[in-house]
Design a protein around this motif. Structure first.
Motif, mmCIF file in Angstrom:
data_model
loop_
_atom_site.group_PDB
_atom_site.id
_atom_site.type_symbol
_atom_site.label_atom_id
_atom_site.label_comp_id
_atom_site.label_asym_id
_atom_site.label_seq_id
_atom_site.Cartn_x
_atom_site.Cartn_y
_atom_site.Cartn_z
ATOM 1 N N TYR A 269 0.926 -1.155 0.084
ATOM 2 C CA TYR A 269 -0.045 0.163 -0.130
ATOM 3 C C TYR A 269 0.854 1.261 0.022
ATOM 4 C CZ TYR A 269 -2.804 -3.827 1.731
ATOM 5 O OH TYR A 269 -3.552 -4.963 1.694
ATOM 6 N N ALA A 270 0.974 1.769 -1.218
ATOM 7 C CA ALA A 270 1.875 2.968 -1.242
ATOM 8 C C ALA A 270 1.248 4.335 -1.472
ATOM 9 C CB ALA A 270 3.064 2.651 -2.511
ATOM 10 N N ARG A 271 2.020 5.330 -1.133
ATOM 11 C CA ARG A 271 1.557 6.641 -1.346
ATOM 12 C C ARG A 271 2.842 7.733 -1.477
ATOM 13 N NH1 ARG A 271 2.121 10.603 2.581
ATOM 14 N NH2 ARG A 271 2.540 9.685 4.878
ATOM 15 N N SER A 272 2.479 8.854 -2.119
ATOM 16 C CA SER A 272 3.696 9.567 -2.356
ATOM 17 C C SER A 272 3.837 10.527 -1.053
ATOM 18 C CB SER A 272 3.264 10.486 -3.484
ATOM 19 O OG SER A 272 3.563 9.928 -4.884
ATOM 20 N N THR A 273 5.182 10.678 -0.682
ATOM 21 C CA THR A 273 5.312 11.567 0.424
ATOM 22 C C THR A 273 6.267 12.773 -0.204
ATOM 23 O OG1 THR A 273 7.712 10.314 0.800
ATOM 24 C CG2 THR A 273 5.595 9.531 2.031
ATOM 25 N N GLU A 274 6.719 13.748 0.635
ATOM 26 C CA GLU A 274 7.226 15.069 0.360
ATOM 27 C C GLU A 274 8.594 14.388 -0.376
ATOM 28 O OE1 GLU A 274 8.477 17.403 3.590
ATOM 29 O OE2 GLU A 274 8.526 15.802 4.782
ATOM 30 N N PRO A 275 8.941 15.210 -1.443
ATOM 31 C CA PRO A 275 10.157 15.015 -2.154
ATOM 32 C C PRO A 275 11.450 15.183 -1.217
ATOM 33 C CG PRO A 275 9.283 16.902 -2.899
ATOM 34 C CD PRO A 275 8.350 16.385 -1.908
ATOM 35 N N LEU A 276 12.604 14.483 -1.596
ATOM 36 C CA LEU A 276 13.880 14.833 -1.579
ATOM 37 C C LEU A 276 14.630 15.887 -2.189
ATOM 38 C CD1 LEU A 276 15.960 13.853 0.977
ATOM 39 C CD2 LEU A 276 16.547 12.289 -0.909
ATOM 40 N N ALA A 277 15.149 16.928 -1.373
ATOM 41 C CA ALA A 277 15.876 17.863 -2.189
ATOM 42 C C ALA A 277 17.335 17.474 -2.155
ATOM 43 C CB ALA A 277 15.532 19.389 -1.383
ATOM 44 N N VAL A 278 17.867 17.882 -3.443
ATOM 45 C CA VAL A 278 19.267 17.288 -3.332
ATOM 46 C C VAL A 278 20.113 18.467 -4.181
ATOM 47 C CG1 VAL A 278 19.255 14.824 -3.145
ATOM 48 C CG2 VAL A 278 19.198 15.834 -5.500
ATOM 49 N N LEU A 279 21.152 18.740 -3.829
ATOM 50 C CA LEU A 279 22.021 19.855 -4.414
ATOM 51 C C LEU A 279 23.091 19.137 -5.379
ATOM 52 C CD1 LEU A 279 22.510 22.989 -5.037
ATOM 53 C CD2 LEU A 279 24.383 22.826 -3.173
ATOM 54 N N ASP A 280 23.052 19.288 -6.792
ATOM 55 C CA ASP A 280 24.065 18.696 -7.538
ATOM 56 C C ASP A 280 25.326 19.751 -7.624
ATOM 57 O OD1 ASP A 280 22.875 16.239 -8.364
ATOM 58 O OD2 ASP A 280 21.575 17.353 -9.678
ATOM 59 N N ALA A 281 26.439 19.329 -7.298
ATOM 60 C CA ALA A 281 27.537 20.278 -7.052
ATOM 61 C C ALA A 281 27.767 21.027 -8.339
ATOM 62 C CB ALA A 281 28.822 19.670 -6.943
ATOM 63 N N PRO A 282 27.815 22.520 -8.244
ATOM 64 C CA PRO A 282 28.062 23.273 -9.571
ATOM 65 C C PRO A 282 29.652 23.225 -9.618
ATOM 66 C CG PRO A 282 27.675 24.660 -7.478
ATOM 67 C CD PRO A 282 27.451 23.337 -7.004
ATOM 68 N N LEU B 103 23.385 30.360 5.332
ATOM 69 C CA LEU B 103 24.035 29.109 5.393
ATOM 70 C C LEU B 103 24.013 28.307 4.245
ATOM 71 C CD1 LEU B 103 24.751 26.597 7.311
ATOM 72 C CD2 LEU B 103 22.473 26.136 7.535
ATOM 73 N N PHE B 104 22.926 28.515 3.416
ATOM 74 C CA PHE B 104 22.764 27.654 2.148
ATOM 75 C C PHE B 104 23.825 27.983 1.295
ATOM 76 C CE2 PHE B 104 21.113 25.970 -1.745
ATOM 77 C CZ PHE B 104 20.096 25.032 -1.370
ATOM 78 N N ARG B 105 24.326 29.402 1.162
ATOM 79 C CA ARG B 105 25.696 29.518 0.438
ATOM 80 C C ARG B 105 26.977 28.903 0.667
ATOM 81 N NH1 ARG B 105 29.462 32.496 1.198
ATOM 82 N NH2 ARG B 105 28.704 33.485 3.198
ATOM 83 N N ARG B 106 26.718 28.890 1.986
ATOM 84 C CA ARG B 106 28.292 28.214 2.673
ATOM 85 C C ARG B 106 28.165 26.657 2.383
ATOM 86 N NH1 ARG B 106 30.664 31.571 6.775
ATOM 87 N NH2 ARG B 106 29.494 33.576 6.890
ATOM 88 N N LEU B 107 26.975 26.228 2.337
ATOM 89 C CA LEU B 107 26.971 24.705 2.100
ATOM 90 C C LEU B 107 27.374 24.542 0.735
ATOM 91 C CD1 LEU B 107 23.762 23.663 3.795
ATOM 92 C CD2 LEU B 107 25.863 23.518 4.719
ATOM 93 N N VAL B 108 27.080 25.423 -0.225
ATOM 94 C CA VAL B 108 27.203 25.222 -1.747
ATOM 95 C C VAL B 108 28.859 25.429 -1.861
ATOM 96 C CG1 VAL B 108 26.960 26.164 -4.051
ATOM 97 C CG2 VAL B 108 24.833 26.300 -2.534
ATOM 98 N N VAL C 149 30.539 22.103 -0.605
ATOM 99 C CA VAL C 149 30.660 21.189 -1.565
ATOM 100 C C VAL C 149 31.540 21.231 -2.835
ATOM 101 C CG1 VAL C 149 29.120 20.127 -3.293
ATOM 102 C CG2 VAL C 149 28.140 20.368 -1.147
ATOM 103 N N VAL C 150 31.572 22.543 -3.299
ATOM 104 C CA VAL C 150 32.549 22.719 -4.196
ATOM 105 C C VAL C 150 33.992 22.682 -3.753
ATOM 106 C CG1 VAL C 150 33.398 24.745 -5.784
ATOM 107 C CG2 VAL C 150 30.987 24.381 -5.233
ATOM 108 N N ASP C 151 34.306 23.152 -2.657
ATOM 109 C CA ASP C 151 35.676 23.259 -2.114
ATOM 110 C C ASP C 151 36.232 21.805 -1.695
ATOM 111 O OD1 ASP C 151 35.782 26.051 -2.205
ATOM 112 O OD2 ASP C 151 35.391 26.304 -0.028
ATOM 113 N N ARG C 152 35.313 20.893 -1.608
ATOM 114 C CA ARG C 152 35.577 19.516 -0.942
ATOM 115 C C ARG C 152 35.575 18.404 -2.119
ATOM 116 N NH1 ARG C 152 35.644 19.120 4.891
ATOM 117 N NH2 ARG C 152 34.972 16.836 4.521
#
Length: 366
Positions: free
Chosen positions: A156-169, A324-329, A332-335
């Motif tokens: 018995y399945a239902r959709s749940t909220e999506p997962l957000a992912v950031l692909d490294a720029p 914070l979001f900018r710092r996370l981006v 990701v780029v630096d690492r």
């Protein structure tokens, strides 16, 4: 539960209780080889179980040569009773990653549908043998495209909220360039506001260094209370915790999805000082914590586990989430990571900041 080993269909299934059983030999090697993050480390799982509502069953499946799969499942009673201890006699298994609503509660080595289905059957048989027939169905969360093929029927399945992912720029400038003109302008303005704020200090490092476990637990409780009181998520970025820390989330299917409660001080103490857990803390000059984020490290896909901030009317800053979001981006780029898993909640906002939304489902099987 004392460790139980069950042999079925040529597989050995070890059933363990991280809240009571000692760490099995070689567990950390299995965890690291499987790419499981710090929330799967034995002392961290133990702290989560001991400060949580439901016991946790960990199943490790192996053949004669190597581990083939790991499943983590909360054992949830159909009726909660005050003072209840031990394993419920009637309930269901809730397969989910320890202390995270963003990732699946399993890892499997085989890639074919048949092999994965065989592992699920072996896991279910062993769990039923250990817990009794009263613990019936299995609730699976964080199911992605193709996962339904190896689930047993009926489902018995239902959709749940999506997962957000950031692909490294390619670079921070490339990320900025991909934003809408309005969002890009807001991010530039936020960057200036933070840089020019004489009463703001931003530090990154280990929990226990830049922020204490007690502070993180307090922030989680504060924001969890605000979420729970309102019933639904407030989508303002200033002053509320990231959804993986608790509360109820309104999502695109129109329903609500419950999340775990706030992470306890015991859990925060278990991750303190770990090299694979990173924190970012915002403080004023008096040392008061204004906001904090936790990241679970990973070579290719680190996970943004939590974010919490003081409300603006209590002295918080409205723009810290975006800084914070900018710092996370930038991190990701630096690492050189492939990207970052941003979790659930505030999907539209994260999408506007460059995230990709991955559809998710939940399913109940017998």
């Amino acid at each position: 539960m004392v460790e139980i080993a069950v042999t079925t269909a040529g597989l050995t299934v070890r059933l363990l209780d991280p809240g009571a059983d000692p760490e099995p030999a070689g567990w950390d090697a299995v965890r690291c080889a499987a790419g499981l993050r710090a929330n799967w480390a034995w002392p961290v799982m133990r702290a989560g179980v001991r400060s949580g509502a439901d016991p946790l069953l960990l199943a490790v499946l192996s053949d004669a040569d190597r581990p083939l799969g790991v499943y983590a499942a909360s054992v949830v009673p159909l009726h909660h009773r005050a003072g209840r201890t031990g394993w419920p006699r009637i309930g269901y298994l809730h397969v989910q990653a320890p202390q995270s609503s963003a990732l699946p509660g399993w890892w499997v080595a085989p890639s074919t549908v048949r092999e994965r289905a065989d592992l699920v059957r072996a896991f279910r048989r062993a769990a039923r043998r250990a817990l009794g027939p009263g613990v019936g169905g299995v609730l699976w969360r964080q199911l992605g495209e193709g996962d339904a093929a190896w689930l047993p029927r009926p489902r018995y399945a239902r959709s749940t909220e999506p997962l957000a992912v950031l692909d490294a720029p390619e670079s921070l400038d490339a990320w900025f360039a991909g934003l809408s003109k309005k969002r890009r302008g807001n991010e530039r303005r936020t960057q200036r506001l933070v840089a020019q704020d004489p009463d703001l200090c931003v530090r990154g490092g280990a929990i226990g260094d830049v922020v204490s476990p007690a502070e993180l637990a307090h922030l989680a409780r504060l924001n969890f209370t605000k979420h729970s009181a309102g019933g639904f998520t407030k989508h303002s970025a200033g002053g509320f915790t990231k959804h993986s820390a608790g509360g109820f989330t309104k999502h695109s299917t129109g329903g609500v999805e419950p999340h775990s409660g706030p992470r306890s001080q015991l859990w925060q103490e278990a991750v303190a000082g770990r090299a694979d857990v990173h924190a970012v803390a915002y403080r004023d000059n008096a040392g008061r914590l204004l906001g904090a984020a936790t990241i679970l490290e990973h070579p290719t896909w680190p996970l943004w586990l939590s974010w919490g901030a003081l409300p603006v009317d209590e002295g918080g800053r409205r723009h810290l989430y975006f800084d914070l979001f900018r710092r996370l981006v930038e991190r990701v780029v630096d690492r050189g990571a492939t990207g970052m898993i941003l979790g659930k909640g505030m999907a539209e906002l994260k999408q506007g900041l460059g995230a990709r939304l991955v559809p998710q489902q939940a399913a109940m099987t017998l």
